[in-house]
Write a protein that holds these residues in place. Sequence first.
Motif, PDB file in Angstrom:
ATOM      1  N   LEU A   1      22.433  36.996   3.829  1.00  0.00           N
ATOM      2  CA  LEU A   1      23.747  37.533   4.183  1.00  0.00           C
ATOM      3  C   LEU A   1      23.844  39.040   4.031  1.00  0.00           C
ATOM      4  CD1 LEU A   1      26.037  34.798   2.564  1.00  0.00           C
ATOM      5  CD2 LEU A   1      25.569  35.131   4.996  1.00  0.00           C
ATOM      6  N   GLY A   2      22.790  39.663   3.558  1.00  0.00           N
ATOM      7  CA  GLY A   2      22.790  41.115   3.428  1.00  0.00           C
ATOM      8  C   GLY A   2      22.118  41.632   2.180  1.00  0.00           C
ATOM      9  N   GLY A   3      22.128  40.849   1.125  1.00  0.00           N
ATOM     10  CA  GLY A   3      21.419  41.212  -0.086  1.00  0.00           C
ATOM     11  C   GLY A   3      21.983  42.404  -0.826  1.00  0.00           C
ATOM     12  N   THR A   4      23.308  42.558  -0.852  1.00  0.00           N
ATOM     13  CA  THR A   4      23.895  43.640  -1.637  1.00  0.00           C
ATOM     14  C   THR A   4      23.773  43.310  -3.127  1.00  0.00           C
ATOM     15  OG1 THR A   4      26.104  42.663  -1.677  1.00  0.00           O
ATOM     16  CG2 THR A   4      25.543  44.065   0.210  1.00  0.00           C
ATOM     17  N   LEU A   5      23.977  44.325  -3.959  1.00  0.00           N
ATOM     18  CA  LEU A   5      23.892  44.122  -5.403  1.00  0.00           C
ATOM     19  C   LEU A   5      24.907  43.084  -5.868  1.00  0.00           C
ATOM     20  CD1 LEU A   5      22.665  44.971  -8.119  1.00  0.00           C
ATOM     21  CD2 LEU A   5      24.383  46.800  -8.229  1.00  0.00           C
ATOM     22  N   LEU A   6      26.113  43.132  -5.340  1.00  0.00           N
ATOM     23  CA  LEU A   6      27.145  42.171  -5.718  1.00  0.00           C
ATOM     24  C   LEU A   6      26.743  40.754  -5.315  1.00  0.00           C
ATOM     25  CD1 LEU A   6      29.948  41.449  -6.773  1.00  0.00           C
ATOM     26  CD2 LEU A   6      30.877  42.047  -4.514  1.00  0.00           C
ATOM     27  N   GLN A   7      26.212  40.597  -4.105  1.00  0.00           N
ATOM     28  CA  GLN A   7      25.807  39.269  -3.643  1.00  0.00           C
ATOM     29  C   GLN A   7      24.663  38.708  -4.488  1.00  0.00           C
ATOM     30  OE1 GLN A   7      24.987  40.378   0.413  1.00  0.00           O
ATOM     31  NE2 GLN A   7      26.947  39.588   1.160  1.00  0.00           N
ATOM     32  N   LEU A   8      23.675  39.540  -4.813  1.00  0.00           N
ATOM     33  CA  LEU A   8      22.556  39.082  -5.625  1.00  0.00           C
ATOM     34  C   LEU A   8      23.017  38.673  -7.030  1.00  0.00           C
ATOM     35  CD1 LEU A   8      19.753  41.661  -4.698  1.00  0.00           C
ATOM     36  CD2 LEU A   8      19.796  39.216  -4.162  1.00  0.00           C
ATOM     37  N   ALA A   9      23.874  39.502  -7.625  1.00  0.00           N
ATOM     38  CA  ALA A   9      24.345  39.211  -8.977  1.00  0.00           C
ATOM     39  C   ALA A   9      25.158  37.922  -9.019  1.00  0.00           C
ATOM     40  CB  ALA A   9      25.167  40.379  -9.505  1.00  0.00           C
ATOM     41  N   ALA A  10      26.091  37.784  -8.078  1.00  0.00           N
ATOM     42  CA  ALA A  10      26.941  36.595  -8.063  1.00  0.00           C
ATOM     43  C   ALA A  10      26.130  35.336  -7.794  1.00  0.00           C
ATOM     44  CB  ALA A  10      28.036  36.763  -7.014  1.00  0.00           C
ATOM     45  N   SER A  11      25.187  35.419  -6.860  1.00  0.00           N
ATOM     46  CA  SER A  11      24.386  34.241  -6.525  1.00  0.00           C
ATOM     47  C   SER A  11      23.511  33.796  -7.684  1.00  0.00           C
ATOM     48  CB  SER A  11      23.518  34.530  -5.298  1.00  0.00           C
ATOM     49  OG  SER A  11      22.589  35.572  -5.577  1.00  0.00           O
ATOM     50  N   TRP A  12      23.064  34.729  -8.521  1.00  0.00           N
ATOM     51  CA  TRP A  12      22.231  34.372  -9.668  1.00  0.00           C
ATOM     52  C   TRP A  12      23.072  33.830 -10.829  1.00  0.00           C
ATOM     53  CZ3 TRP A  12      21.520  35.977 -14.762  1.00  0.00           C
ATOM     54  CH2 TRP A  12      20.334  35.558 -15.359  1.00  0.00           C
ATOM     55  N   ALA A  13      24.307  34.314 -10.979  1.00  0.00           N
ATOM     56  CA  ALA A  13      25.114  33.956 -12.146  1.00  0.00           C
ATOM     57  C   ALA A  13      25.983  32.717 -11.944  1.00  0.00           C
ATOM     58  CB  ALA A  13      26.001  35.141 -12.544  1.00  0.00           C
ATOM     59  N   TRP A  14      26.538  32.514 -10.767  1.00  0.00           N
ATOM     60  CA  TRP A  14      27.526  31.452 -10.584  1.00  0.00           C
ATOM     61  C   TRP A  14      26.996  30.024 -10.750  1.00  0.00           C
ATOM     62  CZ3 TRP A  14      32.769  31.351 -10.261  1.00  0.00           C
ATOM     63  CH2 TRP A  14      33.397  32.591 -10.214  1.00  0.00           C
ATOM     64  N   PRO A  15      25.708  29.737 -10.557  1.00  0.00           N
ATOM     65  CA  PRO A  15      25.234  28.364 -10.804  1.00  0.00           C
ATOM     66  C   PRO A  15      25.407  27.868 -12.230  1.00  0.00           C
ATOM     67  CG  PRO A  15      23.691  29.491  -9.356  1.00  0.00           C
ATOM     68  CD  PRO A  15      24.692  30.517  -9.803  1.00  0.00           C
ATOM     69  N   VAL A  16      25.742  28.743 -13.185  1.00  0.00           N
ATOM     70  CA  VAL A  16      25.960  28.262 -14.551  1.00  0.00           C
ATOM     71  C   VAL A  16      27.174  27.335 -14.629  1.00  0.00           C
ATOM     72  CG1 VAL A  16      24.920  30.327 -15.555  1.00  0.00           C
ATOM     73  CG2 VAL A  16      27.400  30.225 -15.281  1.00  0.00           C
ATOM     74  N   LEU A  17      28.082  27.419 -13.659  1.00  0.00           N
ATOM     75  CA  LEU A  17      29.230  26.512 -13.657  1.00  0.00           C
ATOM     76  C   LEU A  17      28.792  25.058 -13.584  1.00  0.00           C
ATOM     77  CD1 LEU A  17      31.689  28.418 -11.298  1.00  0.00           C
ATOM     78  CD2 LEU A  17      32.075  27.888 -13.719  1.00  0.00           C
ATOM     79  N   LEU A  18      27.894  24.764 -12.667  1.00  0.00           N
ATOM     80  CA  LEU A  18      27.391  23.397 -12.517  1.00  0.00           C
ATOM     81  C   LEU A  18      26.601  22.975 -13.749  1.00  0.00           C
ATOM     82  CD1 LEU A  18      26.873  20.853 -10.840  1.00  0.00           C
ATOM     83  CD2 LEU A  18      24.955  22.051  -9.752  1.00  0.00           C
ATOM     84  N   ALA A  19      25.740  23.858 -14.240  1.00  0.00           N
ATOM     85  CA  ALA A  19      24.932  23.531 -15.411  1.00  0.00           C
ATOM     86  C   ALA A  19      25.810  23.298 -16.638  1.00  0.00           C
ATOM     87  CB  ALA A  19      23.922  24.652 -15.677  1.00  0.00           C
ATOM     88  N   ALA A  20      26.871  24.078 -16.790  1.00  0.00           N
ATOM     89  CA  ALA A  20      27.767  23.915 -17.934  1.00  0.00           C
ATOM     90  C   ALA A  20      28.463  22.558 -17.904  1.00  0.00           C
ATOM     91  CB  ALA A  20      28.800  25.038 -17.952  1.00  0.00           C
ATOM     92  N   ALA A  21      28.926  22.167 -16.729  1.00  0.00           N
ATOM     93  CA  ALA A  21      29.611  20.878 -16.607  1.00  0.00           C
ATOM     94  C   ALA A  21      28.676  19.723 -16.959  1.00  0.00           C
ATOM     95  CB  ALA A  21      30.164  20.713 -15.190  1.00  0.00           C
TER      96      ALA A  21
END
Length: 519
Positions: A185-205
């Motif tokens: 989708l473009g690989g901006t710093l924000l996109q890379l950071a969010a894509s790496w961090a947000w999967p913790v939601l599923l793992a936490a549940a």
Amino acid sequence: MGEQVLPQNTAVRSPRTARTTVLTFASVLCGAALAFGTTLFVGNQVGETGAGMFFQIMAFFSIASVFVTFGADTGLVRTLAAQKALGAATQLKRTTAIAALPVLALACLTGAALWLSAEALETWSGLAGLSDVIRAISPLLVPAALMNLGFGAMRGMGQVAGFSAIQNVLLPSTRFAAVAAAIMLGGTLLQLAASWAWPVLLAAALAGGAAWLAIEKFNRSAPVRPVAEPSAPPASPAKQFWGFSSARGFSALVETLLEWIDVIAVGVFLGPAAAGIYGAVNRCVRLGLMLEHTARLVTGPMLSASLATGRQAQAKLLFSNTAKLLVFCAWPLYLTLAIFAEGVLSLFGAGFAQGAVPMAIISVVMMFAVSAGGVQSMLLMGGKSRWQLGNKLCALAVAVVFNLWLVPAWGLLGAVTAWSLAVLVDCGLATVQVARVMRFGAPVRELIPLAAISLLIFGGGGLLWRVFLEPSLLAAAVHLAVAVPIYVFACVRFSERLGLEALVRQAVQLLRKRQARAA
């Protein structure tokens, strides 16, 4: 408490425990491969500069997650495993609440503080777009803390395979998929950071739910045991738990800083491109540390239970076997990384080969570090978390001083020198403490044959292939294709002399005892 007589159904149940251990090991290897694949993909797609920025975001989130957890995950491993071994079923939920409430409160406060200071941090760092990144990932500190608590409770309750499946398969695979989508989708710093961090939601549940179910199941099935009146007023459970965990929290934070401080220093002094190269070295070398991590996962609860119930002989056996397995598995990997560093790093892109010399140096240092066996796990499960904290602080002081001194002068070579010295200080202090104070010494005589056969096949053989084919990726592949079968054959052929046959036999006995007590 002495050794217990094994029930008659031990032999029936032990294969399930053995399968659990195998699945745990396989999932850890899978996680290492996925994490390495994510790093590899990022390096090839966004280059050294983009990879350097990505590594620094990983460092930021990792350090913040460890800070808010504050050692409570390891405290849960040690305390729940000991309470389960002693049959204290009524204490499990209370211990979990003692761990969770302060951690979740700290995560909320830290996330809010980062959100409010995002603009100031961007101004201080000079990195455009950092404030958006901080605001995207700071709310995730709460689920990250819950995930870590769930992982600790799962390990303490003996759910090692389930924990490992979430941490080492689900989480890295979703991160890989999300990072790949972000780059498309473009690989901006924000996109890379969010894509790496947000999967913790599923793992936490999943981790939180699995831990709660494990505690509920044990409470329903555990027999009621009479509790003797204490001769003196017992210490507060919260004081006992946090007396251990707070020291572990500082130690874990220092440990995480040790993992990332050289990458951060390289980024500050040499720029994001150099940080990308050095971060690739860091990720490659830490593949070997996944083996030690696996040993901690499998033996940690067993060590805690053995020490809590006075089974010193079993604890010594676990410690000795861990040292043998680490030398047996890790030395071939580190020798290959040291000899074929240029070829391995070329996987990330042409510019990454500049990190070959640093990777060769730290790989040799890590060979000596893993030879000490599970000294860190022994300190933790033996309740010596404050000792480990002191060791880590000494190592961090060494890392900070030498990074500030050598990175501006020597570049990447200075960073790896600081890293090597920190590793040797930490490992050396822990080894002396475990050997001289706790009386658990590494089986040096038994390690020498294992080390020698690794040096002969992977060291000598690798140098020959390097001479004939140069240190290319092809040479590394040919070397592994030839060396691995020879190594396996030699270890099977001389398993008795190498101590591997006895190691396997003793490991099976321990697994049977563990399953029998769990039954």
